[in-house]
Design a protein around this motif. Structure first.
Motif, short mmCIF file in Angstrom:
data_model
loop_
_atom_site.label_atom_id
_atom_site.label_comp_id
_atom_site.label_asym_id
_atom_site.label_seq_id
_atom_site.Cartn_x
_atom_site.Cartn_y
_atom_site.Cartn_z
N ALA A 89 41.52 40.73 44.33
CA ALA A 89 41.05 40.42 42.98
C ALA A 89 41.95 41.07 41.93
O ALA A 89 42.20 40.52 40.85
N ILE A 90 42.44 42.27 42.27
CA ILE A 90 43.28 43.00 41.33
C ILE A 90 44.65 42.36 41.19
O ILE A 90 45.21 42.24 40.10
N GLU A 91 45.20 41.93 42.34
CA GLU A 91 46.56 41.38 42.31
C GLU A 91 46.61 39.99 41.69
O GLU A 91 47.67 39.55 41.25
N ASP A 92 45.46 39.32 41.64
CA ASP A 92 45.42 37.92 41.26
C ASP A 92 45.33 37.75 39.74
O ASP A 92 44.31 37.30 39.22
N GLY A 93 46.41 38.10 39.02
CA GLY A 93 46.39 37.94 37.57
C GLY A 93 47.38 38.88 36.91
O GLY A 93 48.04 39.66 37.59
N PRO A 94 47.47 38.80 35.56
CA PRO A 94 48.46 39.65 34.87
C PRO A 94 48.14 41.14 35.01
O PRO A 94 46.97 41.53 35.05
N PHE A 95 49.19 41.95 35.09
CA PHE A 95 49.07 43.38 35.36
C PHE A 95 48.34 44.11 34.23
O PHE A 95 47.64 45.08 34.48
N ASP A 96 48.48 43.61 32.98
CA ASP A 96 47.85 44.33 31.87
C ASP A 96 46.36 44.00 31.74
O ASP A 96 45.71 44.48 30.82
N ALA A 97 45.83 43.17 32.65
CA ALA A 97 44.40 42.91 32.66
C ALA A 97 43.77 43.34 33.99
O ALA A 97 42.66 42.95 34.31
N VAL A 98 44.48 44.19 34.73
CA VAL A 98 43.98 44.66 36.03
C VAL A 98 42.70 45.48 35.85
O VAL A 98 41.79 45.42 36.68
N GLY A 99 42.62 46.23 34.75
CA GLY A 99 41.42 47.04 34.48
C GLY A 99 40.20 46.17 34.31
O GLY A 99 39.11 46.48 34.84
N GLU A 100 40.34 45.07 33.60
CA GLU A 100 39.21 44.17 33.40
C GLU A 100 38.81 43.50 34.71
O GLU A 100 37.62 43.39 35.02
N ARG A 101 39.80 43.08 35.50
CA ARG A 101 39.47 42.41 36.76
C ARG A 101 38.75 43.36 37.72
O ARG A 101 37.76 42.98 38.37
N LEU A 102 39.22 44.61 37.80
CA LEU A 102 38.58 45.58 38.69
C LEU A 102 37.15 45.90 38.22
O LEU A 102 36.22 46.01 39.02
N THR A 103 36.99 46.04 36.90
CA THR A 103 35.67 46.32 36.34
C THR A 103 34.70 45.17 36.64
O THR A 103 33.58 45.40 37.11
N ARG A 104 35.14 43.95 36.39
CA ARG A 104 34.28 42.78 36.67
C ARG A 104 33.96 42.69 38.15
O ARG A 104 32.84 42.34 38.53
N PHE A 105 34.94 42.99 38.97
CA PHE A 105 34.73 42.90 40.42
C PHE A 105 33.64 43.88 40.89
O PHE A 105 32.70 43.50 41.58
N VAL A 106 33.78 45.15 40.48
CA VAL A 106 32.83 46.18 40.94
C VAL A 106 31.42 45.91 40.40
O VAL A 106 30.44 45.95 41.15
N LEU A 107 31.31 45.63 39.10
CA LEU A 107 29.99 45.33 38.54
C LEU A 107 29.40 44.09 39.20
O LEU A 107 28.19 44.02 39.45
N GLY A 108 30.27 43.11 39.52
CA GLY A 108 29.80 41.88 40.17
C GLY A 108 29.20 42.14 41.54
O GLY A 108 28.16 41.56 41.90
N VAL A 109 29.82 43.02 42.31
CA VAL A 109 29.29 43.37 43.64
C VAL A 109 27.90 44.00 43.51
O VAL A 109 26.99 43.72 44.29
N TRP A 110 27.72 44.85 42.49
CA TRP A 110 26.43 45.51 42.29
C TRP A 110 25.39 44.57 41.69
O TRP A 110 24.19 44.70 41.95
#
Lengths: 210, 210
Positions: A89-110
């Motif tokens: 999920a982190i690798e799949d997109g622009p590097f300067d939006a990795v923080g948003e993707r990781l945040t969405r991913f973790v909150l999404g799992v919970w």
């Protein structure tokens, strides 16, 4: 391992009392282990209880999985599987939006009850028992944090990945486990807007006013 | 409540079998409760076991503290006392260094074994039992987060305080409870340098490049 010349099975769920060897039995044991560890935690769960729930002999459980610790590792690895998609999920997109993707991913799992329940069981075991903590630590480090760190290409990448993870672990604890308000009821998009820059900052550096 | 016309007591620690009423008995019960809850967690600790450890009758425990939940609240409030000095630590210095003071305070509580052990016991109970979580939540919210938020004077102060706390809770979990490396062995000053700006940013706003 192959199942050999097994007799054709009836349709539907495998019988709880089956004794044939093979992947089906392995799966039945693993599901019983997940259920028992989730319900009672690492310490209070015995290999005997798992074998009983799976309808097999304890010796067969040891044959497939080894010790209780190894069985726990195998069981939580499956429960933890959704979280292991984080590096992708982190690798799949622009590097300067990795923080948003990781945040969405973790909150999404919970946010998803199907993934929250097994994750909560793992966290409870890891907080309460050193052996479970060691298994969890190994899994998180090798499967998750090291892979996030590898995408960074910085000398302190592992510490950066852990501090970013810490922000999300803390939010998960306060929002989903302890359920402190107003965080527990906060709007998901509001949280992403507040957290993504912090996670990004830990991973790739904070914007500097100069 | 006064002790009445109690007979003069012998010097030294109060006897474990004393039945006189008064603050000394109350303290003996509270210390037994702290020990039992720390060792066995909320769920596995009974009022009967606490009474036995304190050398008093269960009825006396109920007389002083009410239910098991109320006794747990009283016991953890004392264990949690060092953490309750956080608001004072925060107010005691310039506002633009509040993030650093809060970071040093929280890491300091965990670095000190005398305060880490009871805190760990509280976290374990809160993660494992809904009643303990409710007690912990009430304590953290009313005694800690609300007081931090009150120093901010911003409409979203409580959410800000909780997101700042989340960063430090997550670091505490990964560094002291799960013990993930390299975070578990990271230098304290390096951590303060990395975390203080994040905590400050959550509380008072992040510096903006514009």
């Amino acid at each position: 391992m192959t199942a050999g010349a097994a007799a054709p099975r009836r349709r539907g769920r495998p019988s709880r009392t089956q004794t044939e060897r093979g992947p089906a039995t392995r799966e039945v044991i693993l599901e019983a282990a997940r259920e028992q560890f989730s319900a009672h935690g690492y310490e209070k769960t015995s290999v005997r209880a798992i074998a009983k729930a799976a309808g097999v002999d304890s010796a067969l459980v040891h044959h497939y999985f080894g010790t209780k610790e190894q069985l726990f590792a195998a069981a939580i690895e499956v429960s933890f599987a959704p979280a292991l998609q984080a590096p992708a999920a982190i690798e799949d997109g622009p590097f300067d939006a990795v923080g948003e993707r990781l945040t969405r991913f973790v909150l999404g799992v919970w946010e998803n009850p199907a993934t929250r329940t097994p994750l909560l069981a793992i966290v409870r075991s890891a907080v309460n028992h050193e052996t479970a903590a060691a298994v969890f630590r190994r899994l998180v480090t090798t499967q998750l944090l090291s892979r996030v760190a590898a995408t960074l290409d910085l000398p302190d990448a592992e510490l950066r990945a852990e501090l970013a993870a810490a922000q999300l672990v803390g939010v998960s604890m306060l929002r989903y486990v302890i359920q402190v308000e107003p965080l527990a009821s906060a709007d998901m998009e509001d949280l992403v807007a507040r957290l993504a820059p912090v996670v990004q900052g830990h991973l790739t550096g904070f914007s500097n006013p100069e």
